[in-house]
Design a protein around this motif. Structure first.
Motif, PDB file in Angstrom:
ATOM      1  N   SER A 158       0.817  -1.207   0.000  1.00 43.84           N
ATOM      2  CA  SER A 158       0.000   0.000   0.000  1.00 43.84           C
ATOM      3  C   SER A 158       0.855   1.263   0.000  1.00 43.84           C
ATOM      4  O   SER A 158       0.414   2.315  -0.493  1.00 43.84           O
ATOM      5  CB  SER A 158      -0.933   0.019   1.209  1.00 43.84           C
ATOM      6  OG  SER A 158      -0.188  -0.053   2.419  1.00 43.84           O
ATOM      7  N   PHE A 159       2.073   1.179   0.537  1.00 46.27           N
ATOM      8  CA  PHE A 159       2.953   2.351   0.523  1.00 46.27           C
ATOM      9  C   PHE A 159       3.312   2.747  -0.904  1.00 46.27           C
ATOM     10  O   PHE A 159       3.433   3.937  -1.217  1.00 46.27           O
ATOM     11  CB  PHE A 159       4.235   2.075   1.315  1.00 46.27           C
ATOM     12  CG  PHE A 159       5.192   3.248   1.318  1.00 46.27           C
ATOM     13  CD1 PHE A 159       5.097   4.221   2.288  1.00 46.27           C
ATOM     14  CD2 PHE A 159       6.163   3.393   0.329  1.00 46.27           C
ATOM     15  CE1 PHE A 159       5.953   5.315   2.282  1.00 46.27           C
ATOM     16  CE2 PHE A 159       7.023   4.477   0.313  1.00 46.27           C
ATOM     17  CZ  PHE A 159       6.914   5.436   1.299  1.00 46.27           C
ATOM     18  N   PHE A 160       3.499   1.775  -1.771  1.00 47.51           N
ATOM     19  CA  PHE A 160       3.963   2.057  -3.134  1.00 47.51           C
ATOM     20  C   PHE A 160       2.809   2.423  -4.072  1.00 47.51           C
ATOM     21  O   PHE A 160       3.041   3.049  -5.104  1.00 47.51           O
ATOM     22  CB  PHE A 160       4.717   0.843  -3.681  1.00 47.51           C
ATOM     23  CG  PHE A 160       5.889   0.442  -2.827  1.00 47.51           C
ATOM     24  CD1 PHE A 160       7.079   1.136  -2.908  1.00 47.51           C
ATOM     25  CD2 PHE A 160       5.788  -0.613  -1.924  1.00 47.51           C
ATOM     26  CE1 PHE A 160       8.166   0.782  -2.108  1.00 47.51           C
ATOM     27  CE2 PHE A 160       6.857  -0.982  -1.135  1.00 47.51           C
ATOM     28  CZ  PHE A 160       8.055  -0.275  -1.222  1.00 47.51           C
ATOM     29  N   GLU A 161       1.600   2.035  -3.717  1.00 48.85           N
ATOM     30  CA  GLU A 161       0.455   2.327  -4.567  1.00 48.85           C
ATOM     31  C   GLU A 161       0.202   3.833  -4.599  1.00 48.85           C
ATOM     32  O   GLU A 161       0.110   4.484  -3.574  1.00 48.85           O
ATOM     33  CB  GLU A 161      -0.783   1.589  -4.055  1.00 48.85           C
ATOM     34  CG  GLU A 161      -0.668   0.077  -4.212  1.00 48.85           C
ATOM     35  CD  GLU A 161      -1.761  -0.683  -3.485  1.00 48.85           C
ATOM     36  OE1 GLU A 161      -2.462  -0.064  -2.650  1.00 48.85           O
ATOM     37  OE2 GLU A 161      -1.903  -1.902  -3.725  1.00 48.85           O
ATOM     38  N   GLY A 162       0.113   4.375  -5.796  1.00 52.77           N
ATOM     39  CA  GLY A 162      -0.073   5.812  -5.948  1.00 52.77           C
ATOM     40  C   GLY A 162       1.209   6.603  -5.878  1.00 52.77           C
ATOM     41  O   GLY A 162       1.203   7.814  -6.134  1.00 52.77           O
ATOM     42  N   ARG A 163       2.323   5.956  -5.532  1.00 48.08           N
ATOM     43  CA  ARG A 163       3.616   6.639  -5.460  1.00 48.08           C
ATOM     44  C   ARG A 163       4.568   6.191  -6.573  1.00 48.08           C
ATOM     45  O   ARG A 163       5.238   7.014  -7.193  1.00 48.08           O
ATOM     46  CB  ARG A 163       4.283   6.375  -4.109  1.00 48.08           C
ATOM     47  CG  ARG A 163       3.678   7.091  -2.915  1.00 48.08           C
ATOM     48  CD  ARG A 163       4.524   6.830  -1.676  1.00 48.08           C
ATOM     49  NE  ARG A 163       4.139   7.648  -0.531  1.00 48.08           N
ATOM     50  CZ  ARG A 163       3.338   7.257   0.438  1.00 48.08           C
ATOM     51  NH1 ARG A 163       2.811   6.031   0.399  1.00 48.08           N
ATOM     52  NH2 ARG A 163       3.061   8.055   1.458  1.00 48.08           N
ATOM     53  N   LEU A 164       4.628   4.883  -6.801  1.00 49.72           N
ATOM     54  CA  LEU A 164       5.589   4.329  -7.758  1.00 49.72           C
ATOM     55  C   LEU A 164       4.934   4.219  -9.127  1.00 49.72           C
ATOM     56  O   LEU A 164       3.908   3.555  -9.285  1.00 49.72           O
ATOM     57  CB  LEU A 164       6.076   2.962  -7.268  1.00 49.72           C
ATOM     58  CG  LEU A 164       7.229   2.312  -8.028  1.00 49.72           C
ATOM     59  CD1 LEU A 164       8.410   3.243  -8.163  1.00 49.72           C
ATOM     60  CD2 LEU A 164       7.651   1.023  -7.311  1.00 49.72           C
ATOM     61  N   THR A 165       5.525   4.887 -10.112  1.00 48.57           N
ATOM     62  CA  THR A 165       4.877   5.028 -11.420  1.00 48.57           C
ATOM     63  C   THR A 165       5.326   4.006 -12.453  1.00 48.57           C
ATOM     64  O   THR A 165       4.721   3.917 -13.518  1.00 48.57           O
ATOM     65  CB  THR A 165       5.127   6.440 -11.976  1.00 48.57           C
ATOM     66  OG1 THR A 165       6.546   6.669 -12.074  1.00 48.57           O
ATOM     67  CG2 THR A 165       4.520   7.497 -11.060  1.00 48.57           C
TER      68      THR A 165
ATOM     69  N   VAL B 276      -8.364  11.689   6.935  1.00 51.40           N
ATOM     70  CA  VAL B 276      -8.289  12.863   6.055  1.00 51.40           C
ATOM     71  C   VAL B 276      -8.183  12.383   4.608  1.00 51.40           C
ATOM     72  O   VAL B 276      -7.249  11.651   4.273  1.00 51.40           O
ATOM     73  CB  VAL B 276      -7.070  13.741   6.421  1.00 51.40           C
ATOM     74  CG1 VAL B 276      -6.912  14.888   5.429  1.00 51.40           C
ATOM     75  CG2 VAL B 276      -7.220  14.279   7.841  1.00 51.40           C
ATOM     76  N   PRO B 277      -9.094  12.771   3.732  1.00 53.78           N
ATOM     77  CA  PRO B 277      -9.107  12.250   2.354  1.00 53.78           C
ATOM     78  C   PRO B 277      -8.122  12.964   1.431  1.00 53.78           C
ATOM     79  O   PRO B 277      -8.467  13.385   0.334  1.00 53.78           O
ATOM     80  CB  PRO B 277     -10.556  12.492   1.921  1.00 53.78           C
ATOM     81  CG  PRO B 277     -10.953  13.726   2.658  1.00 53.78           C
ATOM     82  CD  PRO B 277     -10.258  13.654   4.002  1.00 53.78           C
ATOM     83  N   LEU B 278      -6.883  13.079   1.893  1.00 58.35           N
ATOM     84  CA  LEU B 278      -5.828  13.721   1.110  1.00 58.35           C
ATOM     85  C   LEU B 278      -4.573  12.869   1.208  1.00 58.35           C
ATOM     86  O   LEU B 278      -4.329  12.198   2.219  1.00 58.35           O
ATOM     87  CB  LEU B 278      -5.528  15.132   1.637  1.00 58.35           C
ATOM     88  CG  LEU B 278      -6.651  16.165   1.570  1.00 58.35           C
ATOM     89  CD1 LEU B 278      -6.253  17.408   2.354  1.00 58.35           C
ATOM     90  CD2 LEU B 278      -6.955  16.535   0.117  1.00 58.35           C
ATOM     91  N   ALA B 279      -3.762  12.906   0.162  1.00 58.89           N
ATOM     92  CA  ALA B 279      -2.482  12.201   0.192  1.00 58.89           C
ATOM     93  C   ALA B 279      -1.578  12.817   1.256  1.00 58.89           C
ATOM     94  O   ALA B 279      -1.665  14.012   1.566  1.00 58.89           O
ATOM     95  CB  ALA B 279      -1.819  12.258  -1.178  1.00 58.89           C
ATOM     96  N   PHE B 280      -0.684  11.981   1.795  1.00 57.49           N
ATOM     97  CA  PHE B 280       0.219  12.458   2.840  1.00 57.49           C
ATOM     98  C   PHE B 280       1.004  13.685   2.377  1.00 57.49           C
ATOM     99  O   PHE B 280       1.149  14.662   3.119  1.00 57.49           O
ATOM    100  CB  PHE B 280       1.178  11.343   3.263  1.00 57.49           C
ATOM    101  CG  PHE B 280       2.185  11.779   4.295  1.00 57.49           C
ATOM    102  CD1 PHE B 280       1.841  11.816   5.636  1.00 57.49           C
ATOM    103  CD2 PHE B 280       3.469  12.163   3.929  1.00 57.49           C
ATOM    104  CE1 PHE B 280       2.758  12.233   6.599  1.00 57.49           C
ATOM    105  CE2 PHE B 280       4.396  12.578   4.874  1.00 57.49           C
ATOM    106  CZ  PHE B 280       4.030  12.609   6.211  1.00 57.49           C
ATOM    107  N   GLY B 281       1.523  13.639   1.144  1.00 62.59           N
ATOM    108  CA  GLY B 281       2.310  14.759   0.648  1.00 62.59           C
ATOM    109  C   GLY B 281       1.510  16.047   0.574  1.00 62.59           C
ATOM    110  O   GLY B 281       2.037  17.135   0.836  1.00 62.59           O
ATOM    111  N   THR B 282       0.242  15.942   0.240  1.00 60.87           N
ATOM    112  CA  THR B 282      -0.619  17.123   0.178  1.00 60.87           C
ATOM    113  C   THR B 282      -0.836  17.694   1.573  1.00 60.87           C
ATOM    114  O   THR B 282      -0.814  18.917   1.778  1.00 60.87           O
ATOM    115  CB  THR B 282      -1.966  16.767  -0.469  1.00 60.87           C
ATOM    116  OG1 THR B 282      -1.736  16.236  -1.762  1.00 60.87           O
ATOM    117  CG2 THR B 282      -2.866  17.992  -0.577  1.00 60.87           C
ATOM    118  N   VAL B 283      -1.060  16.815   2.549  1.00 60.49           N
ATOM    119  CA  VAL B 283      -1.212  17.269   3.931  1.00 60.49           C
ATOM    120  C   VAL B 283       0.061  17.954   4.402  1.00 60.49           C
ATOM    121  O   VAL B 283       0.022  19.045   4.997  1.00 60.49           O
ATOM    122  CB  VAL B 283      -1.573  16.089   4.859  1.00 60.49           C
ATOM    123  CG1 VAL B 283      -1.590  16.526   6.323  1.00 60.49           C
ATOM    124  CG2 VAL B 283      -2.916  15.501   4.469  1.00 60.49           C
TER     125      VAL B 283
END
Length: 367
Positions: A44-51, A256-263
């Motif tokens: 789950s850590f890599f999902e949405g991060r690793l392209t 919080v419905p935001l990505a960690f980086g956005t927060v």
């Protein structure tokens, strides 16, 4: 299809956070690149991060440190686990070597498992390290000189590290004397754009309240002084970890419905330990940081120096952190003047990817 075997320490999420931007940049340079992630970090850590295309091959890569929460290293237990690992070394390295050979990658990348490095060397593959530190330097701080088993573990780690073709040291890094060749690159950071309005809405905060992210890395903090934080009027806290249901000012990051980086990019202040990724991201975003020192972790002095030189930081003692006496530090960090020196551009991912592309494209010779 170019294939890279990525050994990633499961000691928190910091090592994975260093590797992902490098792999994303590498994918732009090497068409068709595929990665095997050899790690215990959850997928789950890599999902949405690793392209780039990737798959997880779950296996422990190292001990790292045994910790009771993110702020306390259990030194005795850390040595016990390392000694236990080395007692089973021949079987472990044989298993790892066979796994690498079965996948037949073009390159082994390790952050910063010496098991993977020794296995990559036995498999006859180019093997590159990537990190701002190494486990021998971490353990050296905990060494009991008259304990032969401690010295034996350290010697073994250093012999394994010496098998790397190259060690890519991320700035700000520490001295790495176990490696034959070291290449220095810039900081690795991938700042996200902010969305403060969405964060205010998610936390129910008013525009005048200061938003504080409390995030101490991938090793969870189980106890936060939420009752004391409830008394800090004018603040709202977004916590990466459990939050009591009756907390008035603290909100779980998971809700919080935001990505960690956005927060991270949207808050006014970050409260954390001085870990690599938090410090480098805070500096890149000009984000004030209140940090809780661990004191015995080897890269902490370099990271704290980097924060004070290029960013804005204030120390909060471990005692005051646990007691909820945060107000003075939170107020002080808001008054710290911007640094006189321009922060380094976070070029590390791009520079590291250029180096790794040379191995994948056959331009780099074995060391």
């Amino acid at each position: 299809m170019p294939l890279i075997w990525c050994s990633i320490s499961g000691h928190g999420f910091g090592h994975a956070a260093q590797v992902v931007p490098v792999l994303n940049e590498l994918g732009r340079r090497v068409p068709g690149l595929h990665a095997i992630l050899r790690t215990t970090v959850p997928r789950s850590f890599f999902e949405g991060r690793l392209t780039i295309p990737w798959e997880v091959s779950a296996a422990r890569q190292d001990v790292g440190c045994v910790q009771h929460g993110p702020l306390h290293v259990d030194v005795a237990a850390t040595w016990i686990e390392h000694i236990r690992l080395h007692e089973d070394w021949d079987r472990l390295v044989t298993t790892e070597t066979r796994a690498i050979q079965a996948s037949a990658p073009n390159l082994v990348l390790s952050d910063i498992s010496y098991l993977a490095i020794e296995a990559g060397g036995r498999a006859g593959l180019p093997t590159v390290g990537l990190c701002n530190l190494s486990w021998d330097r971490v353990l050296d701080r905990f060494l009991t000189p008259d304990r032969q088993e401690h010295r034996s573990v350290l010697s073994h780690i250093r012999r394994a590290y010496a098998l790397t073709d190259l060690m890519v040291r991320l700035a700000p890094g520490i001295e790495l004397d176990a490696f034959r060749r070291v290449a220095d690159v810039g900081p690795v950071a991938t700042p996200s754009p902010p969305d403060r309005a969405a964060l205010l809405a998610a936390t129910g905060a008013s525009p005048g309240e200061r938003l504080v992210l409390v995030a101490l890395g991938g090793i969870p903090l189980q106890h936060l002084p939420c009752k004391a934080l409830d008394e800090l009027s004018g603040y709202r806290f977004v916590v990466a970890g459990p939050v009591p249901s009756d907390a008035r000012r603290s909100h779980a990051l998971s809700a919080v419905p935001l990505a960690f980086g956005t927060v991270f990019a949207s808050v006014d202040v970050v409260v954390s330990k001085p870990g690599y990724n938090t410090v480098v991201e805070a500096v890149a975003l000009a984000k004030p940081m209140v940090y809780v020192p661990r004191s015995n972790f080897v890269d902490e002095p370099a990271l704290v120096k980097y924060l004070h030189r290029f960013g804005r930081g204030v120390e909060l003692s471990l005692e005051d952190f646990h007691a909820g006496r945060w107000k003075a530090a939170l107020e002080q960090v808001g008054t710290v003047s911007p640094p006189g020196q321009t922060a380094p551009v976070p070029t590390g991912a791009s520079e590291a990817a250029s180096i790794l592309a040379g191995y994948l494209n056959g331009r780099e010779a074995r060391g």
